[in-house]
Write a protein that holds these residues in place. Structure first.
Motif, PDB file in Angstrom:
ATOM      1  N   ALA A 233      19.263  -3.136  -4.941  1.00  0.00           N
ATOM      2  CA  ALA A 233      19.216  -4.537  -5.362  1.00  0.00           C
ATOM      3  C   ALA A 233      18.363  -4.689  -6.608  1.00  0.00           C
ATOM      4  CB  ALA A 233      18.661  -5.388  -4.231  1.00  0.00           C
ATOM      5  N   ASN A 234      17.311  -3.882  -6.691  1.00  0.00           N
ATOM      6  CA  ASN A 234      16.363  -3.993  -7.786  1.00  0.00           C
ATOM      7  C   ASN A 234      16.248  -2.617  -8.444  1.00  0.00           C
ATOM      8  OD1 ASN A 234      14.216  -4.378  -9.463  1.00  0.00           O
ATOM      9  ND2 ASN A 234      12.792  -5.050  -7.873  1.00  0.00           N
TER      10      ASN A 234
ATOM     11  N   PRO B  97      -1.828  -5.215  -6.378  1.00  0.00           N
ATOM     12  CA  PRO B  97      -1.100  -5.914  -5.310  1.00  0.00           C
ATOM     13  C   PRO B  97      -0.052  -6.898  -5.864  1.00  0.00           C
ATOM     14  CG  PRO B  97      -3.452  -5.940  -4.887  1.00  0.00           C
ATOM     15  CD  PRO B  97      -3.272  -5.384  -6.262  1.00  0.00           C
ATOM     16  N   GLU B  98      -0.304  -7.467  -7.057  1.00  0.00           N
ATOM     17  CA  GLU B  98       0.639  -8.458  -7.607  1.00  0.00           C
ATOM     18  C   GLU B  98       2.010  -7.835  -7.876  1.00  0.00           C
ATOM     19  OE1 GLU B  98      -2.477  -8.067 -10.142  1.00  0.00           O
ATOM     20  OE2 GLU B  98      -3.030  -8.326  -8.039  1.00  0.00           O
TER      21      GLU B  98
ATOM     22  N   LYS C 296       3.676  -6.057  -5.959  1.00  0.00           N
ATOM     23  CA  LYS C 296       4.411  -5.964  -4.694  1.00  0.00           C
ATOM     24  C   LYS C 296       5.162  -4.645  -4.588  1.00  0.00           C
ATOM     25  CE  LYS C 296       5.241 -10.923  -4.746  1.00  0.00           C
ATOM     26  NZ  LYS C 296       6.266 -11.902  -5.025  1.00  0.00           N
ATOM     27  N   SER C 297       4.518  -3.584  -5.042  1.00  0.00           N
ATOM     28  CA  SER C 297       5.169  -2.278  -4.982  1.00  0.00           C
ATOM     29  C   SER C 297       5.137  -1.724  -3.566  1.00  0.00           C
ATOM     30  CB  SER C 297       4.480  -1.288  -5.912  1.00  0.00           C
ATOM     31  OG  SER C 297       4.981   0.006  -5.668  1.00  0.00           O
ATOM     32  N   THR C 298       6.282  -1.204  -3.118  1.00  0.00           N
ATOM     33  CA  THR C 298       6.332  -0.576  -1.797  1.00  0.00           C
ATOM     34  C   THR C 298       5.616   0.763  -1.801  1.00  0.00           C
ATOM     35  OG1 THR C 298       8.393   0.454  -2.421  1.00  0.00           O
ATOM     36  CG2 THR C 298       8.536  -1.619  -1.206  1.00  0.00           C
TER      37      THR C 298
ATOM     38  N   ARG D 165       2.568   1.233  -3.017  1.00  0.00           N
ATOM     39  CA  ARG D 165       1.125   1.031  -3.015  1.00  0.00           C
ATOM     40  C   ARG D 165       0.456   1.702  -1.805  1.00  0.00           C
ATOM     41  NH1 ARG D 165      -2.660  -2.626  -1.313  1.00  0.00           N
ATOM     42  NH2 ARG D 165      -4.455  -2.722  -2.692  1.00  0.00           N
ATOM     43  N   PRO D 166       0.996   1.534  -0.576  1.00  0.00           N
ATOM     44  CA  PRO D 166       0.336   2.136   0.594  1.00  0.00           C
ATOM     45  C   PRO D 166       0.236   3.654   0.532  1.00  0.00           C
ATOM     46  CG  PRO D 166       1.928   0.485   1.277  1.00  0.00           C
ATOM     47  CD  PRO D 166       2.129   0.683  -0.188  1.00  0.00           C
ATOM     48  N   PHE D 167       1.061   4.308  -0.297  1.00  0.00           N
ATOM     49  CA  PHE D 167       0.966   5.767  -0.385  1.00  0.00           C
ATOM     50  C   PHE D 167      -0.205   6.187  -1.269  1.00  0.00           C
ATOM     51  CE2 PHE D 167       5.637   5.075   0.092  1.00  0.00           C
ATOM     52  CZ  PHE D 167       5.727   5.556   1.384  1.00  0.00           C
TER      53      PHE D 167
ATOM     54  N   GLU E 105       9.349  -8.902 -13.470  1.00  0.00           N
ATOM     55  CA  GLU E 105      10.624  -8.791 -12.752  1.00  0.00           C
ATOM     56  C   GLU E 105      11.758  -8.370 -13.687  1.00  0.00           C
ATOM     57  OE1 GLU E 105       8.720 -11.726 -11.923  1.00  0.00           O
ATOM     58  OE2 GLU E 105       8.008 -10.591 -10.180  1.00  0.00           O
TER      59      GLU E 105
ATOM     60  N   THR F 237       1.890   5.756  12.544  1.00  0.00           N
ATOM     61  CA  THR F 237       2.600   4.493  12.710  1.00  0.00           C
ATOM     62  C   THR F 237       3.546   4.525  13.910  1.00  0.00           C
ATOM     63  OG1 THR F 237       2.521   4.236  10.340  1.00  0.00           O
ATOM     64  CG2 THR F 237       4.059   2.829  11.519  1.00  0.00           C
TER      65      THR F 237
ATOM     66  N   PRO G 250       6.493   0.338   3.315  1.00  0.00           N
ATOM     67  CA  PRO G 250       6.743   1.513   4.147  1.00  0.00           C
ATOM     68  C   PRO G 250       5.879   1.451   5.396  1.00  0.00           C
ATOM     69  CG  PRO G 250       5.399   2.089   2.256  1.00  0.00           C
ATOM     70  CD  PRO G 250       5.805   0.668   2.071  1.00  0.00           C
TER      71      PRO G 250
ATOM     72  N   GLN H 204       1.160 -13.501  -0.626  1.00  0.00           N
ATOM     73  CA  GLN H 204       1.852 -13.610  -1.914  1.00  0.00           C
ATOM     74  C   GLN H 204       3.178 -14.355  -1.767  1.00  0.00           C
ATOM     75  OE1 GLN H 204       2.202  -9.544  -3.166  1.00  0.00           O
ATOM     76  NE2 GLN H 204       0.339  -9.620  -4.379  1.00  0.00           N
TER      77      GLN H 204
ATOM     78  N   ARG I 154      14.267  -8.994  -2.695  1.00  0.00           N
ATOM     79  CA  ARG I 154      15.019  -7.745  -2.805  1.00  0.00           C
ATOM     80  C   ARG I 154      15.559  -7.544  -4.224  1.00  0.00           C
ATOM     81  NH1 ARG I 154      19.547  -5.243  -0.295  1.00  0.00           N
ATOM     82  NH2 ARG I 154      20.738  -7.150  -0.432  1.00  0.00           N
ATOM     83  N   PHE I 155      16.060  -8.627  -4.807  1.00  0.00           N
ATOM     84  CA  PHE I 155      16.669  -8.518  -6.130  1.00  0.00           C
ATOM     85  C   PHE I 155      15.670  -8.807  -7.255  1.00  0.00           C
ATOM     86  CE2 PHE I 155      20.253  -9.199  -3.317  1.00  0.00           C
ATOM     87  CZ  PHE I 155      21.235  -8.379  -3.837  1.00  0.00           C
TER      88      PHE I 155
END
Lengths: 524, 305
Positions: free
Chosen positions: A58-59, A138-139, A141-143, A145-147, A197, A447, B39, B53, B81-82
């Motif tokens: 999607a992105n 954090p701004e 919103k990267s998935t 980041r937790p890694f 974005e 987890t 994740p 946010q 998502r997009f």
């Protein structure tokens, strides 16, 4: 009387019509066999490869969406400092080498010179720092980041071609994480965009393919990047076509509209394999299909090792693979499948099917009469897996209730220790290091873990500080041996991933992963 | 008439608002998207940051109020998502779906109506026989079945049409027929029964005695009366086709709103789900309104005070 008769004749006529209809439908279904062989006839031409995929990301920003989404395209358009070869071994990409300080906390990377982004900007250490910082904010919103957030303290630019990462604590899988999660994006270009974005709409990387067209939900078109630093692809265009339905991907292949279908269903494979003009590529998927056991509650029968082993022995995995998974899976001897580049343990034998032994183990644990339990199945896994397991376990006295839940709800419950007591699970892994799976499923803080074993805890703590591959390999082998003998999970199978293509294409898929790698694609 | 129109528009607006309120609540009840966006290695603190946010930490009524306020400016929010405005994402997918539904409806009317009229005029004639097979098949088998059969026969066997995709007229033919057949069968059956009743009515008999030419009787006297229930049916079918398009869209890889909605629900992409459902509700309301007005035009007996 007359009207009753007409009613009857009408009924009969209607029935005849219905019969005719079903015969016509059956005929239409039966006689259609595909006409032409696809072999050597490209869908478009010999400068283009058309690939059918289930869904487009999607992105297109490679640093924001989940790694499983970017795996579909990011390897083609972007580079990381190190990347993975087809087997998951690390190879240098934007970096040419690295050094680790004696305390393991400072990683210095030498960067490749002469690398250009698709927009012509030169690649420098600045871009690496910018990419890492972008993930950590954090701004964004990267998935990812937790890694990195718990590990990375700072990134500094030493000179244009040297970048230094300072870590908060040792991380033996740091290089794998950089390879699997941190794609490098151009600082100047991103900062020049009206908002962050916008990068997803017009992404720019250093990879061998540049994205030239993105029609949401339909097509993603790449063009070969002639300024690429490495070996260039053998064709000029790469087209991803969205075909969500597996049987439609098979049809498109038979009609010669595409050159390669990804994620082919086992049922379609049988149909397609009969066609001489097509070639199947079947690879180990790398995902261990297993049953997660909530073993930490001492009141539960599952807290007893004998019970957990009994659940393993009670199931005929070979039969499950042959029937439910249609033969498209390998046996699983431990939580890390043998297709991993390292960390698996080939010395371990899969649990054999032995119902008598299972009953004996249950009796030893004090459950000669069995017990009641339940098995949670996410809706995106074949339900037959659960039915088969419940039937086998039923034969040794373990009465299993099946609970099918929606895959969204499953995600939430399974990630927060609420899906138990027995749960169907698989694992994707974007970094080819076993820590993602072992750390997630076999240690106390994992987890998806409701299992604790002091020996495993000690070994995993050790592996966290160990970045040398051979030593990591050796430690993971020990972990697998201990976890297997302790019945940490019910080990079922390693499903394969199926691709079908024009044999003239001869493309090779990635082993143990879902990443699509077209960096070196070419027609024969 | 104007009064009636305003009242109907008011009713439609209320319906759309209720739909928005329900979908807003329901999507939030399904689950927490931060579990899908981050994740599993993410900590609860990571997820909380993201919730803040996205504004998901606020009480539901507050979220709803700000959603409605934004909506007043035509802002449906940004799809996580997009990373794009949700309305734009939906609009892009809505066009193919509307195209497919309208084309299927055209198939339904263009095939179903003449077939129904012919069956009514010549019972047990050739047209009637064909119509029976046609309607039984159409009503018995779901659109996705036709989709699969059509692909097998017309794409793979004869190679006349592509197996799927979007862009040209040839891409439209098979999905349009697969989706339209079901509705065409309904239109044909309803036209048949409606026409049969009308053809046996006193005024048609009288017209015949008067010596009015047959085609005038059929087209002007009979069909005009018989068509009212068919119009209602067709307008309802439009909604059914929009919904039913999902299965056809999937088989033909048609980039429509059905697939988008499905993916968005599966990913808990709230903003897109909200935008898609709201737009769909608006389309429905508009179609219903148009049909009510069409009644008044066709049937002089219906006059709204």
């Amino acid at each position: 009387m007359k009207s009753a008769m007409t009613q009857d004749t009408r009924n009969i006529r209607r029935r005849k019509a219905a019969l005719a209809a079903s015969v016509a439908a059956a005929l239409a279904w039966g006689f259609a066999t595909p006409a032409s062989a696809i072999n050597g006839k490209p869908a478009v031409d010999r400068q283009t490869v058309v690939v059918a995929i289930t869904a487009l990301p999607a992105n297109l920003d490679p640093l924001i969406p989940p790694s499983i989404e970017s795996a579909k395209y990011a390897w083609n358009a972007f580079d990381s400092l190190y990347g993975f070869d087809r087997q998951g071994n690390l190879e240098p990409r934007l970096a040419t080498g690295y050094e680790i300080s004696a305390d393991g906390l400072v990683w210095t990377f030498r960067l490749r010179a002469g690398v250009k982004f698709h927009n012509g900007d030169a690649f420098t250490a600045d871009d690496v720092k910018f990419s890492m910082d972008r993930v950590l904010q954090p701004e964004s919103k990267s998935t990812r980041r937790p890694f990195f957030a718990p590990v990375v303290e700072s990134t500094t630019v030493k000179d244009a071609h040297t970048v230094v990462f300072r870590l908060k604590k040792k991380d033996g899988a740091f290089l794998n994480k950089l390879a699997g999660y941190l794609y490098v994006v151009p600082r100047k270009y991103v900062q020049g965009l009206p908002n962050a974005e916008a990068f997803g709409q017009a992404p720019v990387g250093t990879g061998p393919w540049k994205i030239v067209q993105n029609q949401v939900g339909r097509e993603l078109v790449f063009e070969r990047f002639d300024g690429f630093w490495g070996k260039k692809p053998g064709v000029a265009r790469l087209v991803y076509k969205v075909i969500p339905e597996p049987s439609s991907r098979a049809s498109a292949l038979l009609a010669g509209e595409i050159d390669l279908a990804t994620e082919v269903a086992p049922t379609d494979l049988e149909r397609l394999a009969a066609n001489k003009g097509l070639a199947a590529e079947v690879v180990d998927g790398g995902s261990p299909l297993h049953i997660r056991i909530y073993a930490s509650d001492p009141a539960s029968p599952l807290s007893k090792r004998e019970v957990r082993l009994a659940l393993n022995y009670a199931v005929d995995k070979k039969a499950l693979i042959a029937s439910v998974l249609r033969g498209q899976a390998a046996e699983l001897n431990a939580l890390i499948p043998s297709s991993y580049p390292y960390g698996s343990n080939p010395a371990l034998k899969p649990f054999e099917f032995d119902a008598a032994r299972a009953r004996q183990l249950l009796a030893q644990a004090g459950y000669a009469k069995g017990f009641d339990t339940s098995l949670t199945c996410p809706s995106n896994q074949p339900r037959a897996i659960c039915e088969t397991l419940a039937a086998y376990w039923g034969q040794v006295g373990v009465r299993t209730q099946i609970k099918v839940i929606d895959s969204i709800a499953y995600n939430r419950l399974n990630n927060t220790h609420q899906s138990g007591p027995l749960v169907v699970m698989g694992f994707g892994n974007a970094i080819y290091d076993p820590i993602h799976v072992i750390g997630g499923a076999a240690i106390k803080d994992g987890t998806w873990s409701d299992y604790t074993n002091p020996e495993v805890e000690k070994l995993v703590a050790q592996v966290d500080g160990e970045s040398e591959r051979a030593r990591r390999d050796a430690i993971f082998r020990q972990v697998l041996q201990i976890a297997r003998d302790d019945g940490q999970a019910v080990l079922l199978a390693e499903p394969k991933v199926l691709y079908v293509q024009d044999p003239q294409l001869g493309w090779k898929p990635q082993v143990a992963g879902w990443s699509l790698n077209f960096r070196e694609v070419a027609w024969k | 008439m104007l009064n009636y129109l305003l009242r109907r528009i008011g009713q439609s607006a209320l319906t759309v608002f209720l739909v928005i309120a329900v979908i807003f609540t329901v999507v939030r009840a399904i689950g927490d998207p931060t579990h899908l966006m981050l994740p599993p290695e993410a900590t609860e603190a990571d997820r909380q940051v993201l919730r803040e946010q996205m504004g998901l930490d606020r009480p539901l009524p507050v979220q709803f109020a700000s959603f409605v306020a934004d909506l007043a400016h035509g802002d449906f929010g940004t799809s996580y998502r997009f990373s794009r405005p949700a309305l734009g994402v939906v609009a892009q997918a809505l066009l193919p779906t509307l195209l497919l539904a309208v084309a299927a409806l055209a198939v339904a009317v263009l095939i179903g109506l003449p077939l129904g009229v012919a069956s009514a005029l010549w019972p047990d004639g050739v047209a009637d026989q064909c119509a029976r097979i046609f309607t039984v098949l159409g009503q018995a088998a779901p659109p996705f079945f036709f989709s699969l059969v059509f692909v097998k026969v017309f794409s793979l066997q004869f190679g006349w049409f592509p197996t799927g995709g979007y862009g040209t007229v040839s891409h439209l033919v098979l999905p349009m027929l697969a989706l339209g057949w079901y509705a065409a069968a309904g239109v044909a059956r309803l036209t048949l029964s409606s026409m049969t009743t009308v053809l046996h009515s006193e005024y048609v008999k009288f017209a015949r005695i008067k010596g009015v030419p047959e085609h005038v009787i059929v087209l002007r006297h009979a069909l005009r009366n018989a068509i009212l229930p068919v119009i209602t049916f067709v307008s309802l079918q439009f909604g059914v086709l929009l919904g039913g398009a999902v299965s056809v869209e999937v088989v033909f890889a048609w980039p429509g709103v059905g697939q988008l909605l499905l993916d968005s629900i599966n990913n808990l992409d709230y903003t897109v789900v909200q935008a898609a459902v709201t737009v769909a509700a608006l389309v429905f309301a508009a179609v219903n309104l148009a049909v009510d007005l069409l009644y008044a035009v066709i049937d002089p007996r219906i006059r709204y005070a």
